[in-house]
Design a protein around this motif. Structure first.
Motif, short mmCIF file in Angstrom:
data_model
loop_
_atom_site.label_atom_id
_atom_site.label_comp_id
_atom_site.label_asym_id
_atom_site.label_seq_id
_atom_site.Cartn_x
_atom_site.Cartn_y
_atom_site.Cartn_z
N ILE A 291 0.89 -1.17 0.00
CA ILE A 291 0.00 0.00 0.00
C ILE A 291 0.93 1.21 0.00
CG2 ILE A 291 -1.74 1.30 1.27
CD1 ILE A 291 -2.98 -1.26 0.44
N ALA A 292 0.99 1.92 -1.12
CA ALA A 292 1.93 3.03 -1.30
C ALA A 292 1.59 4.21 -0.38
CB ALA A 292 1.92 3.48 -2.75
N PRO A 293 2.57 5.10 -0.16
CA PRO A 293 2.36 6.23 0.75
C PRO A 293 1.18 7.14 0.37
CG PRO A 293 4.69 6.02 0.25
CD PRO A 293 3.95 5.05 -0.64
N ASP A 294 0.84 7.21 -0.92
CA ASP A 294 -0.23 8.09 -1.37
C ASP A 294 -1.60 7.40 -1.41
OD1 ASP A 294 0.56 6.46 -3.48
OD2 ASP A 294 0.08 7.97 -5.00
N ILE A 295 -1.68 6.18 -0.88
CA ILE A 295 -2.93 5.40 -0.90
C ILE A 295 -3.57 5.37 0.48
CG2 ILE A 295 -3.93 3.10 -1.28
CD1 ILE A 295 -2.93 4.35 -3.85
N SER A 296 -4.89 5.58 0.51
CA SER A 296 -5.70 5.38 1.72
C SER A 296 -6.71 4.29 1.40
CB SER A 296 -6.43 6.66 2.11
OG SER A 296 -5.52 7.63 2.55
N PHE A 297 -6.75 3.25 2.25
CA PHE A 297 -7.65 2.13 2.04
C PHE A 297 -8.54 1.98 3.25
CE2 PHE A 297 -8.87 -2.27 2.57
CZ PHE A 297 -9.33 -2.62 1.31
N ASP A 298 -9.84 1.79 3.02
CA ASP A 298 -10.80 1.60 4.10
C ASP A 298 -11.58 0.32 3.81
OD1 ASP A 298 -12.49 1.84 6.24
OD2 ASP A 298 -13.51 3.63 5.52
N GLY A 299 -11.46 -0.68 4.70
CA GLY A 299 -12.17 -1.93 4.50
C GLY A 299 -11.42 -3.08 5.14
N LYS A 300 -11.68 -4.30 4.64
CA LYS A 300 -11.03 -5.50 5.16
C LYS A 300 -9.95 -5.95 4.20
CE LYS A 300 -15.16 -7.15 7.50
NZ LYS A 300 -16.18 -8.21 7.59
N GLY B 21 1.11 3.55 3.36
CA GLY B 21 0.08 4.57 3.35
C GLY B 21 -0.82 4.49 4.56
N LYS B 22 -2.14 4.65 4.33
CA LYS B 22 -3.11 4.64 5.42
C LYS B 22 -4.11 3.52 5.19
CE LYS B 22 -2.61 9.48 6.34
NZ LYS B 22 -2.86 10.77 5.80
N VAL B 23 -4.38 2.75 6.25
CA VAL B 23 -5.35 1.66 6.19
C VAL B 23 -6.28 1.79 7.39
CG1 VAL B 23 -5.69 -0.84 6.31
CG2 VAL B 23 -3.79 0.09 4.98
N SER B 24 -7.58 1.70 7.14
CA SER B 24 -8.59 1.67 8.20
C SER B 24 -9.47 0.46 7.97
CB SER B 24 -9.45 2.93 8.17
OG SER B 24 -8.67 4.07 8.43
N GLY B 25 -9.86 -0.21 9.04
CA GLY B 25 -10.75 -1.36 8.92
C GLY B 25 -10.26 -2.55 9.71
N LYS B 26 -9.97 -3.66 9.00
CA LYS B 26 -9.52 -4.89 9.64
C LYS B 26 -8.50 -5.58 8.74
CE LYS B 26 -11.13 -9.10 11.79
NZ LYS B 26 -12.25 -9.91 12.23
N ILE B 27 -7.43 -6.10 9.35
CA ILE B 27 -6.39 -6.81 8.61
C ILE B 27 -6.27 -8.22 9.16
CG2 ILE B 27 -3.95 -6.89 8.02
CD1 ILE B 27 -3.90 -3.83 8.34
N LEU C 85 3.12 -8.84 8.34
CA LEU C 85 2.65 -7.49 8.05
C LEU C 85 3.71 -6.52 8.53
CD1 LEU C 85 0.46 -5.39 7.24
CD2 LEU C 85 -0.32 -5.51 9.61
N VAL C 86 4.10 -5.58 7.66
CA VAL C 86 5.02 -4.52 8.04
C VAL C 86 4.31 -3.19 7.88
CG1 VAL C 86 7.20 -3.35 7.54
CG2 VAL C 86 7.06 -5.85 7.40
N VAL C 87 4.24 -2.43 8.97
CA VAL C 87 3.69 -1.07 8.95
C VAL C 87 4.91 -0.16 8.93
CG1 VAL C 87 2.27 0.61 10.17
CG2 VAL C 87 1.66 -1.83 10.25
N ASP C 88 5.17 0.45 7.77
CA ASP C 88 6.40 1.19 7.56
C ASP C 88 6.36 2.56 8.24
OD1 ASP C 88 8.98 1.23 6.61
OD2 ASP C 88 8.44 1.70 4.54
N SER C 89 7.52 3.19 8.36
CA SER C 89 7.62 4.53 8.93
C SER C 89 6.71 5.48 8.13
CB SER C 89 9.06 5.04 8.85
OG SER C 89 9.91 4.21 9.58
N GLY C 90 5.94 6.27 8.84
CA GLY C 90 5.03 7.20 8.19
C GLY C 90 3.66 6.62 7.88
#
Length: 122
Positions: A20-29, A40-46, A52-57
């Motif tokens: 998920i690139a820095p300029d992407i926002s994803f909302d969902g599962k 980037g930004k993820v909201s929902g459930k993983i 899973l790696v949640v990168d800096s920023g």
């Protein structure tokens, strides 16, 4: 790439099937079975059967279920990992952590409860 033979800290971008690139926002599962990188930004459930790696920023506002989780960015939600949760000095978690192994580097921030589970059957 099979995650069991790879040190979680040694992943390069090329090791990930999905980013998920820095300029992407994803909302969902999100559900996946191969290593996954969030920049980037993820909201929902993983839900994952891999790493899973949640990168800096990166900002994740989700409950996470995975084998191993590396947090360099920000997670707001509970993390349930089968093997390992690794919070680096740049990472932050606001939520509960459950895992067989938990590593908190100096400088990382964690607000929540931590439960160490028995080692997974391998």
């Amino acid at each position: 790439m099979e995650n069991k033979g790879t040190d979680l800290l040694d992943y390069d971008d090329a090791d990930f099937n999905t980013i998920i690139a820095p300029d992407i926002s994803f909302d969902g599962k999100i559900a996946f079975s191969k290593p996954f990188l969030v920049k980037g930004k993820v909201s929902g459930k993983i839900t994952a059967q891999s790493d899973l790696v949640v990168d800096s920023g990166a900002v994740v506002n989700a409950d996470i279920q995975a084998d191993r989780v590396l947090v360099r960015g920000s997670v707001n939600g509970n993390i349930n990992a089968t093997s390992l949760v690794f919070l680096t000095s740049t990472g932050s978690v606001n939520g509960d952590i459950s895992s067989a192994q938990v590593v908190l580097e100096q400088g990382g921030t964690f607000t929540g409860r931590c439960t160490m589970l028995g080692k997974s059957d391998e």
